[in-house]
Design an enzyme around this catalytic site. Structure first.
Site, PDB file in Angstrom:
ATOM      1  N   LYS A 249      -5.754  -8.855   8.001  1.00 57.80           N
ATOM      2  CA  LYS A 249      -4.327  -8.550   7.775  1.00 57.80           C
ATOM      3  C   LYS A 249      -3.334  -8.133   8.921  1.00 57.80           C
ATOM      4  O   LYS A 249      -4.207  -7.995  10.061  1.00 57.80           O
ATOM      5  CB  LYS A 249      -4.691  -7.217   6.840  1.00 57.80           C
ATOM      6  CG  LYS A 249      -5.230  -7.091   5.659  1.00 57.80           C
ATOM      7  CD  LYS A 249      -5.217  -5.945   4.771  1.00 57.80           C
ATOM      8  CE  LYS A 249      -6.004  -4.618   5.523  1.00 57.80           C
ATOM      9  NZ  LYS A 249      -7.123  -4.701   5.929  1.00 57.80           N
TER      10      LYS A 249
ATOM     11  N   GLY B 273      -9.836  -1.036   8.823  1.00 58.56           N
ATOM     12  CA  GLY B 273     -10.001   0.390   8.705  1.00 58.56           C
ATOM     13  C   GLY B 273     -10.616   0.558   7.478  1.00 58.56           C
ATOM     14  O   GLY B 273      -9.960   0.203   6.319  1.00 58.56           O
ATOM     15  N   SER B 274     -11.335   1.660   7.207  1.00 61.09           N
ATOM     16  CA  SER B 274     -11.688   2.284   6.055  1.00 61.09           C
ATOM     17  C   SER B 274     -10.920   3.231   5.378  1.00 61.09           C
ATOM     18  O   SER B 274      -9.736   3.418   5.888  1.00 61.09           O
ATOM     19  CB  SER B 274     -13.137   3.073   6.063  1.00 61.09           C
ATOM     20  OG  SER B 274     -14.207   2.351   6.588  1.00 61.09           O
ATOM     21  N   GLY B 275     -10.785   3.516   4.038  1.00 62.25           N
ATOM     22  CA  GLY B 275      -9.763   4.155   3.443  1.00 62.25           C
ATOM     23  C   GLY B 275      -9.075   3.432   2.353  1.00 62.25           C
ATOM     24  O   GLY B 275      -8.168   4.089   1.881  1.00 62.25           O
ATOM     25  N   HIS B 276      -9.367   2.149   2.398  1.00 66.36           N
ATOM     26  CA  HIS B 276      -8.640   1.030   1.424  1.00 66.36           C
ATOM     27  C   HIS B 276      -9.548   0.972   0.114  1.00 66.36           C
ATOM     28  O   HIS B 276      -9.061  -0.141  -0.492  1.00 66.36           O
ATOM     29  CB  HIS B 276      -8.316   0.068   2.123  1.00 66.36           C
ATOM     30  CG  HIS B 276      -7.325   0.428   3.362  1.00 66.36           C
ATOM     31  ND1 HIS B 276      -6.066   0.812   3.368  1.00 66.36           N
ATOM     32  CD2 HIS B 276      -7.432  -0.149   4.625  1.00 66.36           C
ATOM     33  CE1 HIS B 276      -5.774   1.078   4.444  1.00 66.36           C
ATOM     34  NE2 HIS B 276      -6.311   0.654   5.337  1.00 66.36           N
TER      35      HIS B 276
ATOM     36  N   HIS C 275      -1.109   2.547   5.477  1.00 66.39           N
ATOM     37  CA  HIS C 275      -1.511   3.443   6.462  1.00 66.39           C
ATOM     38  C   HIS C 275      -0.643   4.829   6.544  1.00 66.39           C
ATOM     39  O   HIS C 275      -0.682   5.516   7.332  1.00 66.39           O
ATOM     40  CB  HIS C 275      -1.736   3.072   7.762  1.00 66.39           C
ATOM     41  CG  HIS C 275      -2.702   1.833   7.817  1.00 66.39           C
ATOM     42  ND1 HIS C 275      -2.151   0.447   7.674  1.00 66.39           N
ATOM     43  CD2 HIS C 275      -3.922   1.470   7.791  1.00 66.39           C
ATOM     44  CE1 HIS C 275      -3.198  -0.361   7.730  1.00 66.39           C
ATOM     45  NE2 HIS C 275      -4.434   0.403   7.797  1.00 66.39           N
TER      46      HIS C 275
END
Length: 328
Positions: free
Chosen positions: A104, A53-56, A218
């Site tokens: 992950k 997922g994006s955001g990292h 998250h």
């Protein structure tokens, strides 16, 4: 919510376009997909992909380039990329020697990467993978069976990237990866929650004088909330938790990563590093590789994580080998 964005629904697409623009010398967007691939010449080596997922950010696109990832797949914010996106990354990374996937430990990631592997193998591409589960904070947490995969994933990218560049086979890289993940441990803490743009508010709220040990990248729950403490007390808790998971011998060498989660200033990360250094020295822990900065973030979460990796033969050389990526 105050963020420098346009429409929340366009954040990932526009971010990918921005990465491709700024780092156009190193990587490019795969036409029609949320995948960034390196521009380096293909030389018949094993391809290496990762994503989530994006955001990292800068994970994982920031580690695409010569010496590390061949491609990174960008899912929606905090959401696994779909199998069709991952399949295209596999195909783009393939140089004829197979493709290795670094995953992950989140249920959606594992399911979708494995589905993409099956599809790729139907097209004649040999694929292998490893699941990174370095977070020692909790077991069987939200989204996982077992431990979560967090910032220690970056050491896997770096060492496997070196092995691929050296011409190691897919089976060699699989064996190395399986050995690596057993020797990487991470734990973190959060001072505030992350705000997903399409949600518009933090995923959890802590009081002004409160923090939480073990929060996931998250916003998954940690293992204990406490009143805010000095950095040296935070460092002691995290170091002690990590060392429980290691059998330390007198001549053992370690690599260390202090990772900011998005909103913690470097000043504070370096204060924490000073405290960690003193604690490790007092315990006779020999650290021969050190890295600090924002590498595996959680959008705008305040907090950090601490990773230790017990080194085996040649791993230090792999960590020190030069790479050409946006973020390493």
């Amino acid at each position: 919510m105050k963020k420098i964005i346009n429409q929340p629904t366009d954040v990932v697409n526009e971010m990918i376009e921005g990465i491709g623009f700024v780092h156009s010398d190193l990587l490019e967007r795969l036409d029609g997909y949320d995948v960034l691939v390196r521009k380096a010449e293909k030389k018949g080596r094993v391809g290496l992909i990762s994503g989530g997922g994006s955001g990292h950010e800068p994970s994982h696109a920031g580690f695409v380039g010569e010496g590390m990832l061949s491609a990174a797949v960008c899912g929606a914010v905090f959401t696994s990329p779909t199998p069709d996106q991952i399949l295209e990354a596999i195909k783009a990374a393939d140089e004829g020697a197979g493709v290795f996937m670094v995953i992950k430990n989140y249920s959606g990631d594992i399911m979708n990467f494995e589905m993409a592997q099956e599809l790729a193998e139907l097209e004649g591409i040999e694929v292998a993978s490893v699941v990174v589960d370095d977070d020692v904070a909790v077991e069987d947490s939200l989204y996982t069976q077992g431990r979560r995969g967090v910032a220690g994933t970056l050491f896997v990218h770096k060492i496997l990237g070196h092995a691929a560049r050296e011409g190691k086979s897919l089976s060699d890289i699989k064996a190395l990866a399986d050995d690596l993940v057993k020797n990487i441990k991470t734990i973190g803490l959060a001072l505030s929650g992350a705000t997903v743009p399409e949600v518009g508010k933090p995923g959890f709220v802590l009081a002004d004088d409160e923090f939480e040990y073990g929060v996931g990248i998250h916003g998954e729950p940690g293992y204990r909330k406490e009143k805010m403490q000095p950095s040296k007390e935070l460092a002691k808790e995290l170091v002690d938790k990590l060392l429980v998971d290691f059998e330390v011998t007198e001549d053992q060498e370690f690599a260390l990563l202090i990772n900011g989660l998005g909103a913690t200033p470097l000043m504070e990360q370096y204060v924490f590093a000073h405290d960690v250094a003193n604690l490790l020295a007092d315990k006779g822990i020999k650290v021969v590789y050190k890295k600090l900065g924002n590498y595996m973030t959680a959008i705008d979460m305040a907090g950090l994580s601490l990773t230790l990796m017990k080194l085996e033969a040649d791993w230090l050389e792999a960590l020190n080998s030069p790479v050409n990526t946006p973020a390493w």
